[in-house]
Structures are given as C-alpha cells and as structure tokens.
Design a protein around this motif. Structure first.
Motif, PDB file in Angstrom:
ATOM      1  N   PRO A 174       0.832  -1.210   0.000  1.00  0.00           N
ATOM      2  CA  PRO A 174       0.000   0.000   0.000  1.00  0.00           C
ATOM      3  C   PRO A 174       0.864   1.256   0.000  1.00  0.00           C
ATOM      4  CG  PRO A 174      -0.639  -1.495   1.779  1.00  0.00           C
ATOM      5  CD  PRO A 174       0.641  -2.033   1.205  1.00  0.00           C
ATOM      6  N   THR A 206      -1.154  10.806  -0.676  1.00  0.00           N
ATOM      7  CA  THR A 206      -2.061  10.761   0.473  1.00  0.00           C
ATOM      8  C   THR A 206      -1.357  10.153   1.681  1.00  0.00           C
ATOM      9  OG1 THR A 206      -3.982  10.574  -0.955  1.00  0.00           O
ATOM     10  CG2 THR A 206      -4.255   9.820   1.318  1.00  0.00           C
ATOM     11  N   HIS A 207      -0.650   9.059   1.466  1.00  0.00           N
ATOM     12  CA  HIS A 207       0.057   8.429   2.581  1.00  0.00           C
ATOM     13  C   HIS A 207       1.128   9.352   3.145  1.00  0.00           C
ATOM     14  CE1 HIS A 207      -1.955   4.732   1.394  1.00  0.00           C
ATOM     15  NE2 HIS A 207      -1.540   4.199   2.528  1.00  0.00           N
ATOM     16  N   ASN A 218       1.247  12.545   3.007  1.00  0.00           N
ATOM     17  CA  ASN A 218       0.585  13.670   3.662  1.00  0.00           C
ATOM     18  C   ASN A 218       0.077  13.279   5.058  1.00  0.00           C
ATOM     19  OD1 ASN A 218      -0.596  16.276   3.763  1.00  0.00           O
ATOM     20  ND2 ASN A 218      -2.572  15.355   3.255  1.00  0.00           N
ATOM     21  N   CYS A 219      -0.543  12.112   5.153  1.00  0.00           N
ATOM     22  CA  CYS A 219      -1.047  11.653   6.454  1.00  0.00           C
ATOM     23  C   CYS A 219       0.110  11.442   7.431  1.00  0.00           C
ATOM     24  CB  CYS A 219      -1.822  10.344   6.292  1.00  0.00           C
ATOM     25  SG  CYS A 219      -3.407  10.542   5.483  1.00  0.00           S
ATOM     26  N   LEU A 220       1.174  10.822   6.957  1.00  0.00           N
ATOM     27  CA  LEU A 220       2.313  10.559   7.840  1.00  0.00           C
ATOM     28  C   LEU A 220       2.916  11.873   8.322  1.00  0.00           C
ATOM     29  CD1 LEU A 220       3.842   7.581   5.867  1.00  0.00           C
ATOM     30  CD2 LEU A 220       2.820   7.497   8.156  1.00  0.00           C
ATOM     31  N   ASN A 241       1.187  14.704   8.596  1.00  0.00           N
ATOM     32  CA  ASN A 241       0.189  15.294   9.509  1.00  0.00           C
ATOM     33  C   ASN A 241       0.299  14.768  10.934  1.00  0.00           C
ATOM     34  OD1 ASN A 241      -1.044  16.979   7.715  1.00  0.00           O
ATOM     35  ND2 ASN A 241      -2.691  15.560   7.199  1.00  0.00           N
ATOM     36  N   VAL A 242       0.509  13.476  11.068  1.00  0.00           N
ATOM     37  CA  VAL A 242       0.532  12.911  12.417  1.00  0.00           C
ATOM     38  C   VAL A 242       1.896  13.073  13.074  1.00  0.00           C
ATOM     39  CG1 VAL A 242      -1.264  11.229  11.882  1.00  0.00           C
ATOM     40  CG2 VAL A 242       1.123  10.529  11.758  1.00  0.00           C
ATOM     41  N   MET A 297       4.806  11.675  11.898  1.00  0.00           N
ATOM     42  CA  MET A 297       5.708  10.527  11.742  1.00  0.00           C
ATOM     43  C   MET A 297       6.889  10.830  10.819  1.00  0.00           C
ATOM     44  SD  MET A 297       5.104   8.027  13.706  1.00  0.00           S
ATOM     45  CE  MET A 297       6.378   7.013  12.948  1.00  0.00           C
TER      46      MET A 297
END
Lengths: 399, 399
Positions: free
Chosen positions: B177, B258-259, B261-263, B265-266, B268
């Motif tokens: 993924p 997207t991945h 960006n999310c990583l 954001n949190v 990581m």
C-alpha cells in the motif's frame, strides 16, 4: 442522602465526580479510588470544600480481595464502576460479597478481545437477585441514555416500536489534522470491526464500514456516518418487545478515516513489536506517543455532539416516527468540568444512574439494563444535570 | 583498456559495477571501495571470475586523506563517485591531489540542506583545468541522460531549442500500500519543497506540488505528474543556448501523496526526537524501520519507467517538436543485475560516462556537465548497454 464509591479516575470519572459534588443533596459522601491515589487526591483537592465529604483510596481493581476490603471499610450505598471494562466482573464479585449495589457504563470485555456482549454480566442475574442488591449496567450515554430514550418513547408515544436507529454524531473539531479522542487502539478496533445490526429476529453482519449514510444533524450539520455494532443493540433487541430492526450509526469524517487507513497500511497501528536499534517497540505504542495527548484536546475542541434515537412504530393503529436527542457543546462542557463533550455525555448519566439506584427509585434485586426501569425520573434528571433532551415528531429518517 | 575506482557500494553502485564487469573491453581493472568493505567483497565475489580484475578496499569518503591514500595506491584512470552527495567535494579534492579524472551522478549538497545547485562543484573549474584532468558531473539518468538527450536534439534536429520538458515517470508497482524506493526522508523533501522552473531568463518558484499535469506515457499509460525543481534545469538553462523555458515533471500517484501527507500530519515524518519511554527517538527513523526495506522492493516491483525530454524549437525556419525517451522494465532489470529500474537507469549511464572519460572520448581539462560533450558516443552506448532510446517526431505536448 447517601455515600458513593467511585472506582476509576480517568476522564469520565472526572465528570461524574464533578456532578456528584454538584449534587450533594443526593451524595453526602464520596470516596474516589483508583490504582493511582495521587490522581484521586488531586481531584479531591480541586472539588473539596463543598457539601459532599470526599475521601480517597488506592485500589487495584484487578484484585477482588482489595476491592472487598475497600468496600467493607468505606461502606458505600452504591459502587460506581468507571474503571476498565475488563475489571467489571471483579467489581461485581466484590459488590456481591459485600451486598452493595453496582452501576457501570461499559459492558465487560475479556482483556484480549472486543466483544460487545452482556453475556458475562447477565450471568450474574441470579446471584444479585439472591443477594438482594441491584446491578445497573451501561449507564453512560450510548449505552445508557439511548436505552432510557427507548423506554421513554415506548412508555409515552408508542404501542409498538418497530425500528430504532441510534445516531451518534461528534461534530467536534480539535484543529489537529489527526488525533484520537481516546486510546487510538480502541478507535481503530471500532472501524476495523465488522458491523452488525438486528433485523427480523436475527443479527446481520456487514463488512467493516460497509453501510454508510448521510444525516443532517441539528446543531452540527450534514455528516457521514457508518453502521457499527454497539453493545446496547443487544439489550434493546431483547427489551423492546416487538422491535423489528435496530441499528447504530456513528459519524467519522473522511479525513479521519483516511489517516487511520494510511497509518494501518504502513504498519503504524500494528501491535506486533518491531526491532528498532536493538529494542522491541510496538508501532501502535510509538504512534500514541507521537499523536497529541487525548487530554490535550479538551481545551481546544469546538463544536457539538448530537446523540439520540429515531423511533418508528405504531400508536393507536397509526404509523408514527419520533426522534429524541441531546446536543452537547464541547466548549461549554470544558468550561464547566474541564472535559469536553465525549467524557461529559458519559459521566453525567453515570452520576444519574448511581443516584437513582442509591435513592431507591431504580432499586430492584438483580442485574438490569437501563431500559428495564421507569425512564421518567432519569429523563427529568438529564434536563436538570446538564444533558437536556429535545424531541422531533417529524424527523428525517435514515435512508 | 583501463582501471576504474568505484567509491560507494549501494544500489546504483551495484548496477554500475555489474555493467563495468560486462564491459571488460573497456574496464580491465576495477577497485570497489566503501565504508563497509564486506559489502564490496560480497559484490566482488558475486561478479568475479570474468575478465575484469576486481579488488576491494575500505575508505571513509568523508576523509580526504584516506581518499588520497586510496587513489595513490590503486592508481585508477578514473574515479566513479557513487557515494553520498555531500561527499562529492571531498572526492573531487582527492582527485585533484592525485590528478585523476572524476565522474559522479548527483550534485554536491551540504549535509544539512537540499540545494540542487552546481555552484560548489562549478567553483572547481579552474582547478581541474590547471590540473589537466576532467570532472564529469551528473552522469546518471536525470541528471545525465536528460542532458545527453538535449545535446543530441540540438546537434541533429534543431537550430534553436525554445522549450524542454523533462518527464520522469515511474510506473512501477511493488504491491505494498505504501513504500518508498529509497530513503523516505528524501522522498518527503522532494514533495514538500517548492517547485521551480526556468522561463524567459529567470527562475519561477511555485508552491510545493502546485503545478500538476497528466501525461499518457508510452509503455506505462496515463499518469499524474507534478512540477519539481531538479538539478539539471540549472545546467541546461545555461548550456542550451536560446532556451526559453525548461521544466521538470515527476509522476506521483494520489495514493502515494495521500500516505505521505497523512504521515506528515501525524508527525511521523518529523526529524525532531520525541521522548518514548525515556528514550529519544526520531519519528522518521522509526517510520523507516516500520516501512518495507527499499532493498526488498526489487524482486517484487512490476511495470516500467519512462524518462525523457520533449523539445520544441525551430529547424530551417519551421517550428518543430521532438520527444526522446527510454522505457525500462523493472523486472528485466532485476533479472539482469538484481536491482529494479530506479537504480538501473542511474547505474548504466554512470558506467558509460566513466568509460567515455577514461577512453578519452569525453576528455577535456575542467569541470563539465554531460550536455557539454558530443552526445553521439553516449547515445550509441545507451543502446548497447541496456537503455535503448526511442524517439517521437509528433509527441503529445504537456499542457
């Protein structure tokens, strides 16, 4: 006038204890007990000085002997269990041994799995009956108020209820791109578990997040929500006679789900330890350390929750619909008790349930869910203690 | 016939060394040197037994003295630098001290920032001229082959080139993924950096990922691509006389972005250490440990890369367009050299550049970029050594 022992000192307990102290007419004495006594002491110091006399104690709720010793010493009229779900049976055992009434907000779960089953606690029915004491299960909001709403609708507005949709909407915004209100592991478990609902006498299982609906919530606006299994479905399917379908929906934003999905994809939500520079580290534990502390969300969360039930049934031979719900404002809750609405909406009904059991209004030997008692005094107390309800006789129905 | 010293033993070096051993007519001797000699030994063992004589050595490319001692002992005809970008100047210094020709694939960067600037290396022009030795900069694919393509187009098909669009498409699928082909920190730096392109004599800066286009790549299909700054824009803007606009686009899937960006954001992808159970841990380092090892992607990556340049200009007074590109298959590369196309497309041109410098075809005292030499022998070698190019005289243009 009576004495309550609260076991647990987390977010929900903080709210319940605030409310107990506001309600000193009912609660003349309060003992707060948890694994970490210093947390109880801090709360006692903050809330002391009122009419409720507060003491604190240390207890390990995994140890029935310690619990029995504590209850024997404190002699409360009711024990309010706000500890962890897998400690429910230990605390019920201690209440049986000391013949003390029992109230909780979340059903028992074995420590290693999520079950949403009342089976274990319902197995205590005969024992509580024989002991002549009351156990009130699930006196939070959902489960809890949702069961009271159902009993109230049945009592006043319907001859038969055929359908119930429980809608749990959190329209709060904490301003972080991503954060979880509580343990992210529990959040993740919820959205990755299969959905389940009751229809025509049997349970129907769905894929996780398979059933998605939109609903326009008063006070919040249009939100996407997903069908989940939730524990009150189990008791309401039994206790609301003639019910044909009962479902539970919870709102999740696309943003929230996307983040959760990405974190799961890369392995950050795994509970399998990985080797990092010679240390064994569980990715989910590390993620929790990176994410904002759930406790830090309170002061910055804006917006409202809207939780309630939509009923469809028959009254005097005619089809009828009815919606009962509560709107709760995160910032108002925080100003009042130092917690946002998620804890507030659970902590207030916990206090109310304990009050009704203690003062005998809801006293009946055995183990019961909230919808098995007269809803009217609980409904009245909700209005009085910070969770006023609203009703809609022509609600939009969930498609 | 000559001797090459390869410094570095990562993925690109592995490919270049495979190709050097295939090309024993040019490379009679090879010394592989890196910080970890065991890696060099393993490669030497795997590739030994052919006509190219292989030796190995340990060297710390941060230490100019060690580099000088190594070059003095090995006496190579050319040094191929496939170490880290911030070691370029150390290796150039050692080449100057030993009067040995120098080839690399990526421009110098200070260790703490990403610069994409040739300034530091161009400052060595006079020194290399005086020493009578050649430095060939950026002999990978992009930069590298993209510069050769530009020189070839200019030489054979145009009187003036007005516009160049460099398109770098990776259509590979590793089946995870989310995973990164190399250090995720570099990936993240690329997509979070501002974009930049050259137009009418000046640099124009864009927001990160601001300019997005679609292009239908031969061998791959329709992909989304984003305008980035890339180092060859800097040299081509100077070396292609009369150029009016030059841009660089790289494909990224929405899923990948997207991945990432999310990583981000949190938290990581942060390089600020956090406290985890008393230890200081850098989230990005932990993320790297959780993600699939980039080396594990090789055997499972399917699909193709397509990298090339679209030119627009004038020939004999008439407007003209021309597209030069290479399609490279991940699985074929892996079968041949044990690396997928990302390393392959960089490692093959590195070998070719070193060969041309060593055999005198591209020998000229000073510091040069690839487009400053005659492109024909390089273009011929690409066809021979595994990166055949294709051309299109009526290409679709980037909108």
């Amino acid at each position: 006038m009576g004495k309550i022992l609260v076991i647990g000192c987390g977010g929900v307990a903080g709210v319940a204890i605030h409310k107990i102290c506001q309600n000193s007419e009912a609660f003349s004495e309060l003992c707060i007990a948890s694994r970490t006594k210093a947390k109880c002491d801090a709360l006692a110091e903050k809330l002391g000085g009122g009419k409720t006399k507060i003491t604190t104690a240390q207890v390990d709720a995994d140890k029935v002997d310690e619990l029995i010793a504590l209850i024997s010493k404190e002699k409360p009229d009711v024990v309010l269990n706000l500890a962890l779900p897998y400690q429910d049976l230990h605390i019920m055992d201690a209440c049986l041994a000391t013949k003390t009434s029992y109230v909780d907000t979340a059903n028992y779960e074995p420590e290693d799995t999520a079950h949403f089953e009342y089976k274990w606690q319902w197995d205590y029915r005969e024992k509580f009956k024989e002991a002549g004491i009351t156990a009130l299960l699930g006196s939070g909001f959902d489960p809890g108020v949702t069961g009271v709403f159902s009993a109230y609708a049945m009592k006043h507005y319907f001859d038969e209820i055929h359908e119930i949709d429980i809608l749990d909407c959190n329209g709060g915004d904490h301003g972080y791109p991503f954060a979880t209100n509580f343990n992210p592991e529990i959040n993740i478990r919820e959205v990755t578990a299969k959905g389940m609902y009751w229809e025509t006498g049997r349970w129907i299982t769905t894929e996780p997040m398979e059933i998605k609906r939109e609903y326009d919530f008063k006070g919040v606006g249009l939100k996407e929500m997903y069908l989940l299994h939730h524990e009150e479905l189990e008791s309401l399917a039994l206790n609301i006679k003639g019910i044909k379908r009962i479902r539970f929906f919870m709102t999740f934003s696309q943003n929230y789900l996307t983040h959760l999905n990405c974190l799961e994809n890369v392995g950050m939500t795994s509970i399998e330890p990985i080797n990092y520079q010679g240390m064994e580290i569980i990715p989910l534990q590390f993620l929790k350390a990176v994410l904002p502390d759930p406790a830090s969300l309170g002061p910055r969360t804006k917006g409202k929750t809207n939780i309630g039930c939509i009923f469809k049934g028959i009254k005097d031979g005619r089809e009828k619909t009815y919606y009962l719900f509560n709107i709760c404002d995160h910032e108002e809750c925080y100003r009042e008790v130092g917690s946002q609405a998620i804890s507030y909406t659970t902590g207030v009904p916990a206090m109310i349930g304990a009050m009704l059991v203690m003062n005998g209004t809801w006293s009946k030997p055995g183990v019961y869910n909230v919808e098995e008692f007269d809803p009217d005094p609980f409904m009245e107390a909700l209005n009085k203690w910070g969770l006023p309800w609203e009703e809609d006789f022509q609600p939009a129905m969930v498609p």
